[in-house]
Write an enzyme that holds these catalytic residues in place. Structure first.
Site, PDB file in Angstrom:
ATOM      1  N   LEU A  33      32.004  17.131  42.716  1.00  0.00           N
ATOM      2  CA  LEU A  33      30.884  17.525  41.852  1.00  0.00           C
ATOM      3  C   LEU A  33      30.227  18.825  42.309  1.00  0.00           C
ATOM      4  CD1 LEU A  33      29.207  14.002  41.427  1.00  0.00           C
ATOM      5  CD2 LEU A  33      30.963  15.091  40.004  1.00  0.00           C
ATOM      6  N   HIS A  37      28.366  19.966  37.004  1.00  0.00           N
ATOM      7  CA  HIS A  37      28.349  18.520  36.722  1.00  0.00           C
ATOM      8  C   HIS A  37      26.920  17.977  36.796  1.00  0.00           C
ATOM      9  CE1 HIS A  37      32.547  18.743  38.584  1.00  0.00           C
ATOM     10  NE2 HIS A  37      32.784  18.183  37.419  1.00  0.00           N
ATOM     11  N   GLY A 147      30.828  19.399  29.236  1.00  0.00           N
ATOM     12  CA  GLY A 147      30.404  20.780  29.465  1.00  0.00           C
ATOM     13  C   GLY A 147      31.021  21.768  28.478  1.00  0.00           C
ATOM     14  N   GLN A 153      38.027  21.355  25.101  1.00  0.00           N
ATOM     15  CA  GLN A 153      37.925  19.913  25.367  1.00  0.00           C
ATOM     16  C   GLN A 153      36.764  19.314  24.571  1.00  0.00           C
ATOM     17  OE1 GLN A 153      38.457  17.810  29.312  1.00  0.00           O
ATOM     18  NE2 GLN A 153      36.252  18.033  29.359  1.00  0.00           N
ATOM     19  N   VAL A 176      27.394  26.383  33.389  1.00  0.00           N
ATOM     20  CA  VAL A 176      26.578  26.818  34.537  1.00  0.00           C
ATOM     21  C   VAL A 176      27.398  27.804  35.371  1.00  0.00           C
ATOM     22  CG1 VAL A 176      25.308  26.060  36.591  1.00  0.00           C
ATOM     23  CG2 VAL A 176      25.380  24.599  34.570  1.00  0.00           C
ATOM     24  N   SER A 186      35.435  22.996  39.847  1.00  0.00           N
ATOM     25  CA  SER A 186      35.915  22.396  41.104  1.00  0.00           C
ATOM     26  C   SER A 186      37.059  23.235  41.665  1.00  0.00           C
ATOM     27  CB  SER A 186      36.402  20.967  40.853  1.00  0.00           C
ATOM     28  OG  SER A 186      35.352  20.207  40.304  1.00  0.00           O
ATOM     29  N   ARG A 187      37.815  23.881  40.780  1.00  0.00           N
ATOM     30  CA  ARG A 187      38.975  24.664  41.239  1.00  0.00           C
ATOM     31  C   ARG A 187      38.560  25.974  41.926  1.00  0.00           C
ATOM     32  NH1 ARG A 187      41.590  22.283  36.389  1.00  0.00           N
ATOM     33  NH2 ARG A 187      43.301  21.025  37.166  1.00  0.00           N
TER      34      ARG A 187
HETATM   35  O1  PAF Z   1      36.419  17.638  32.185  1.00  0.00           O
HETATM   36  C1  PAF Z   1      36.893  16.825  33.008  1.00  0.00           C
HETATM   37  O2  PAF Z   1      36.509  16.764  34.168  1.00  0.00           O
HETATM   38  C2  PAF Z   1      37.998  15.884  32.548  1.00  0.00           C
HETATM   39  O3  PAF Z   1      38.855  16.496  31.646  1.00  0.00           O
HETATM   40  C3  PAF Z   1      37.464  14.541  31.991  1.00  0.00           C
HETATM   41  C4  PAF Z   1      36.655  14.749  30.731  1.00  0.00           C
HETATM   42  C5  PAF Z   1      36.621  13.854  33.040  1.00  0.00           C
HETATM   43  C6  PAF Z   1      38.635  13.630  31.630  1.00  0.00           C
HETATM   44  O4  PAF Z   1      39.416  13.336  32.748  1.00  0.00           O
END
Ligand code: PAF
Length: 282
Positions: A33, A37, A147, A153, A176, A186-187
């Protein structure tokens, strides 16, 4: 804060909360996180009585040559961060619970995944929609927050929820950035110091595109050419896509006539980064 690692216990808990008339807000995550997040969690808190998050690195959304095995994990510090922002429930299922032997049902959209990231990550969105559907069925939220950094997504989840009549409100959480403009991910932890500096080219070029639009530029090709030159100037950057598209359908637009998404995916070294902004011609 309660940590729940069984599907049955999570469903029973959600059923009880619903019987008690509590509104469940949900933020699904893959852990590790960061402030992005946490801002989704803060927004979720304002939209529900109980805040549930999930931490699950979903194997179904990683292609064979992607970073599933090296995806960063930090459960202890994730739990501390979640507690500090006031999360009530953390759902941490195992891979075998979510995908038991014999699993064969996937959720797939026909059009939206065939743009932007879906072109180079063919299994990604099917994995996301499948796991998110499962998490919705387990956590039973009234509202869920995703996000805007993962713009495609979010668009896909909204479409899926609408198409399948899922009774869940979907809210987009603001992207953010680090103080220097890098979109939080995270990457980002994979980047060396030099790569981290070069990665700023993504947000820099989006800012420049906003300036060009403010100065009257309406031609997508001109905007893309500027981004391509700015990022392409860096030898360690490989552009996956630069898209100037309709924010609802994600189809490419030639001329900006209204709010238009500019989205980028670029590999810096070996780390694939995405970023986006909505360009608004005045
Ligand atoms: O955005 C993410 O971190 C992932 O794609 C999710 C929505 C948790 C699904 O694994």
């Amino acid at each position: 804060m309660e940590i729940i690692d069984s599907i049955q216990k999570m469903q029973e808990t959600s059923n009880r909360l619903r019987r008690e008339g509590k509104r469940i807000a949900f933020v699904p995550t893959m852990g590790f996180l960061h402030a992005g997040h946490l801002s989704l969690m803060q927004a979720a808190k304002k939209n529900g009585d109980v805040l549930a998050i999930s931490i699950f690195v979903n194997p179904a959304q990683f292609g064979p040559n992607e970073d599933l095995d090296s995806y960063p994990k930090a459960l202890e510090s994730d739990l501390a961060k979640a507690k500090a922002v006031g999360v009530d429930i953390v759902f941490t299922p195992t891979k075998d619970q979510i995908y038991p032997d014999g699993f064969e049902t996937y959720v797939q959209l026909e059009r939206l995944p065939h743009h932007l990231c879906g072109l180079s990550r063919p299994v990604f969105f099917q994995g996301v929609t499948t796991v998110v559907t499962k998490l919705f069925n387990i956590v039973k939220p009234h509202v869920a927050i995703f996000g805007e950094k993962d713009f495609q997504q979010l668009a896909i989840i909204r479409r899926m929820v609408n198409d399948l009549n899922m009774d869940i409100e979907i809210i987009g959480g603001t992207l953010v950035r680090e103080s220097d403009g890098l979109a939080m991910s995270s990457r980002n932890s994979y980047l060396s110091d030099t790569e981290r500096k070069e990665a700023l080219r993504l947000s820099q070029s989006l800012t420049k595109a906003q300036e060009m639009v403010a100065d009257g530029e309406r031609n997508s090709a001109a905007l893309s050419a500027m981004v391509s030159a700015h990022i392409g100037d860096c030898p360690m950057a490989e552009i996956d896509y630069i898209s100037v598209c309709d924010p609802d359908t994600l189809t490419e637009v030639e001329t900006l006539t209204g709010p238009t998404l500019m989205a980028l995916a670029v590999t810096i070294g070996t780390t694939r980064l995405i970023d986006n902004t909505v360009l608004i011609p005045s």
